[in-house]
Design a protein around this motif. Structure first.
Motif, PDB file in Angstrom:
ATOM      1  N   ALA A 371       3.671   2.186   4.330  1.00 30.56           N
ATOM      2  CA  ALA A 371       2.297   2.349   4.805  1.00 30.56           C
ATOM      3  C   ALA A 371       1.322   1.662   3.860  1.00 30.56           C
ATOM      4  O   ALA A 371       0.386   0.987   4.305  1.00 30.56           O
ATOM      5  N   ALA A 372       1.525   1.833   2.556  1.00 32.05           N
ATOM      6  CA  ALA A 372       0.643   1.188   1.582  1.00 32.05           C
ATOM      7  C   ALA A 372       0.673  -0.326   1.743  1.00 32.05           C
ATOM      8  O   ALA A 372      -0.382  -0.988   1.763  1.00 32.05           O
ATOM      9  N   ARG A 373       1.842  -0.886   1.892  1.00 34.05           N
ATOM     10  CA  ARG A 373       1.963  -2.338   2.002  1.00 34.05           C
ATOM     11  C   ARG A 373       1.342  -2.848   3.308  1.00 34.05           C
ATOM     12  O   ARG A 373       0.709  -3.901   3.342  1.00 34.05           O
ATOM     13  N   ILE A 374       1.536  -2.123   4.391  1.00 38.04           N
ATOM     14  CA  ILE A 374       0.943  -2.520   5.667  1.00 38.04           C
ATOM     15  C   ILE A 374      -0.582  -2.537   5.566  1.00 38.04           C
ATOM     16  O   ILE A 374      -1.250  -3.398   6.143  1.00 38.04           O
ATOM     17  N   GLY A 379       2.238  -0.833  -3.814  1.00 36.07           N
ATOM     18  CA  GLY A 379       3.122   0.321  -3.769  1.00 36.07           C
ATOM     19  C   GLY A 379       3.329   0.908  -5.148  1.00 36.07           C
ATOM     20  O   GLY A 379       2.957   0.310  -6.161  1.00 36.07           O
ATOM     21  N   SER A 380       3.951   2.076  -5.196  1.00 34.12           N
ATOM     22  CA  SER A 380       4.199   2.733  -6.487  1.00 34.12           C
ATOM     23  C   SER A 380       5.589   2.456  -7.022  1.00 34.12           C
ATOM     24  O   SER A 380       5.881   2.771  -8.180  1.00 34.12           O
ATOM     25  N   VAL A 381       6.468   1.896  -6.188  1.00 34.33           N
ATOM     26  CA  VAL A 381       7.811   1.541  -6.648  1.00 34.33           C
ATOM     27  C   VAL A 381       8.088   0.084  -6.280  1.00 34.33           C
ATOM     28  O   VAL A 381       7.504  -0.457  -5.329  1.00 34.33           O
ATOM     29  N   ASP A 382       8.968  -0.535  -7.023  1.00 35.32           N
ATOM     30  CA  ASP A 382       9.311  -1.944  -6.799  1.00 35.32           C
ATOM     31  C   ASP A 382      10.407  -2.036  -5.733  1.00 35.32           C
ATOM     32  O   ASP A 382      11.515  -1.544  -5.929  1.00 35.32           O
ATOM     33  N   LEU A 383      10.066  -2.649  -4.614  1.00 32.86           N
ATOM     34  CA  LEU A 383      11.032  -2.831  -3.526  1.00 32.86           C
ATOM     35  C   LEU A 383      11.402  -4.295  -3.335  1.00 32.86           C
ATOM     36  O   LEU A 383      12.071  -4.641  -2.363  1.00 32.86           O
ATOM     37  N   ASP A 384      10.972  -5.163  -4.255  1.00 36.25           N
ATOM     38  CA  ASP A 384      11.179  -6.603  -4.079  1.00 36.25           C
ATOM     39  C   ASP A 384      12.651  -6.963  -3.925  1.00 36.25           C
ATOM     40  O   ASP A 384      12.999  -7.895  -3.186  1.00 36.25           O
ATOM     41  N   LEU A 385      13.530  -6.238  -4.609  1.00 35.51           N
ATOM     42  CA  LEU A 385      14.956  -6.533  -4.529  1.00 35.51           C
ATOM     43  C   LEU A 385      15.476  -6.416  -3.101  1.00 35.51           C
ATOM     44  O   LEU A 385      16.413  -7.116  -2.704  1.00 35.51           O
TER      45      LEU A 385
END
Length: 478
Positions: A371-374, A379-385
């Protein structure tokens, strides 16, 4: 349907899709969540819904950076569940939570290379992350009454890893979503609509078109079918189904344990597990078979295998218990084994799937992060991987994957009550390990799929074709 334009369209009405829709609606967005009401091919409806991450830990998971990153997402999600349940209305936690903690057993059925190792790894990771657990004498497991040759040898209890009723959770999520102003669209998406590099919405199976500035694909194992019609589909790892069977039973004596009872993960699946439900019912899971196409009807072999495991390894009296329901679910499995979470490579396109066995547990965390990214926020955590547009994540060497495949295959035998002359173990290993290595070479000279896909592709020509074509595209495009 009077309205056809929204701020955000969420394709998929399982736990992840409804959670994202709820989070966005609470943040002032006009959101539509799409999906057929009976949720065919979903994973949520058949899930045991264990709220925990340590019980799923394996040696393979924590031996890689990507695996540990996934584990740490699960740990963060665990912290969010109390407030998440409280936000679903009065009495939600009491209605939804069905088990008080998780008891992990090590029994005589498994192999040392799988069960003993994973049992100890779970304990190690609990200690690493300073998570409470306590050893339990197997003789004190009052509800467990396994066959003598399947009895538990060791056990420990994780008080913070509970379980929920997935049907009750789905109902509460949908009610909360509607109360927050969200729109439920009882229809599936046929394809994603786009103009140039911008996604504009979706066309439903009815032929109606819905438009939105943002479209999130949270359709589980069916997400690949929707992506295939877009320019970016070939650059995102395809998804297959981890088809599984679960059973609801009314126990013969009307009793149920207070906690989840489970073994470590074994034989390409998530371990045998039994969960209490209300009124003397128990949920038993689970099997895991990789299938290119989602399934909605179980095979006899999976139902018989599951129920035999339950009454032999957990409670013999289940043999006399009536079966109330056989359920089929489809876990979304990316072909590299890791989640697909984030921007989808086209303006207005987002993807949140590929969570395999962890989607329901991760739902509060991923809903908030997506939701934050949309909304254009960090965001609060790294999801790039786990970005959807990526090369295959290759965390292990081919030799290691072949070894893991062999060990998981061999572990199937004891659960099927096989008996072998002593020297046959060595003969099987001498032939099977080299055969698996040759098979991996035949699939692709560079990329090796996870163990369960390597195993499954020997039996499934559609899966073999999918893997070969994907690896060829990967070399061409990256």
């Amino acid at each position: 349907m009077p309205r056809k334009t929204f701020d955000v369209i969420v394709v998929g009405n399982g736990v992840l899709g409804l959670s994202l829709g709820l989070e966005l609606s609470r943040r002032g967005q006009d959101v539509a969540v799409l999906g057929e009401p009976h949720r065919p091919y979903a994973g949520s409806t058949a899930a045991g819904a264990m709220l925990g991450c340590f019980g799923e830990v394996t040696r393979t998971l924590v031996s890689t950076e990507a695996g540990r990153a996934k584990l740490e997402l699960g740990i963060k999600a665990s912290e969010l569940w109390p407030d998440w349940l409280a936000g679903l209305g009065d009495g939600a936690a009491e209605e939804i939570v069905t088990a008080d903690g998780t008891t992990v057993i090590l029994n005589t059925i498994g192999t040392a290379e799988i069960d003993d190792v994973n049992f100890n790894i779970i304990r190690d990771e609990l200690e690493r992350y300073d998570t409470p657990f306590e050893d339990v004498d197997p003789l004190d497991l009052d509800w467990v009454d396994a066959e003598p040759i399947s009895r538990p040898l060791r056990a420990f209890h994780i008080p913070g890893e509970h379980a929920v009723s997935a049907p009750a959770l789905l109902t509460r999520l949908q009610d909360a979503f509607v109360a927050a102003g969200g729109t439920v669209v009882p229809s599936a998406a046929e394809h994603v609509d786009y103009e140039g590099d911008r996604v504009t919405g979706v066309t439903l199976t009815s032929g109606e078109r819905l438009t939105a500035a943002q479209t999130a694909l949270v359709a589980g194992a069916q997400t690949t079918e929707l992506l295939d019609g877009t320019p970016v589909g070939s650059r995102i790892p395809p998804l297959v189904s981890g088809y599984g069977v679960s059973v609801l039973m009314k126990t013969f004596d009307g009793t149920a344990p207070t906690s989840v009872i489970r073994t470590p993960n074994r034989s390409f699946a998530c371990g045998l597990h039994l969960l209490p439900r209300a009124d003397g019912e128990v949920y038993i899971g689970a099997t895991n078979v990789i299938s290119v196409q989602p399934r909605d009807i179980p095979d006899m072999r999976d139902v018989v295998f599951l129920m035999q495991c339950a009454h032999r390894q957990i409670r013999m009296g289940l043999w006399y218990s009536p079966v109330k329901k056989i359920q089929v679910g489809n876990r979304p499995v990316s072909v590299d084994g890791f989640p697909l979470v984030g921007a989808g490579g086209m303006t207005g396109l987002w993807v949140m799937t590929g969570t395999y066995r962890d989607g329901l547990h991760l739902s509060p965390l991923l809903a908030g992060e997506m939701a934050a990214r949309i909304l254009g926020e960090p965001g609060s955590v790294d999801l790039d991987l786990f970005a959807p547009v990526r090369r295959p994540i290759q965390t292990l060497s081919r030799e290691r994957i072949v070894n893991d495949t062999y060990e998981e295959m061999f572990a199937i035998g004891p659960e099927q009550d096989w008996t072998l002359p002593a020297d046959w173990h060595a003969w099987i290993e001498m032939d099977l390990r080299p055969a698996l290595a040759r098979w991996a070479d035949e699939i692709d000279p560079e990329f090796t799929p996870p163990a369960e896909l390597l195993f499954g592709s020997r039996l499934d020509q559609d899966l073999l074709k999918l893997l070969r074509e994907y690896y060829t595209r990967t070399r061409e495009q990256w």
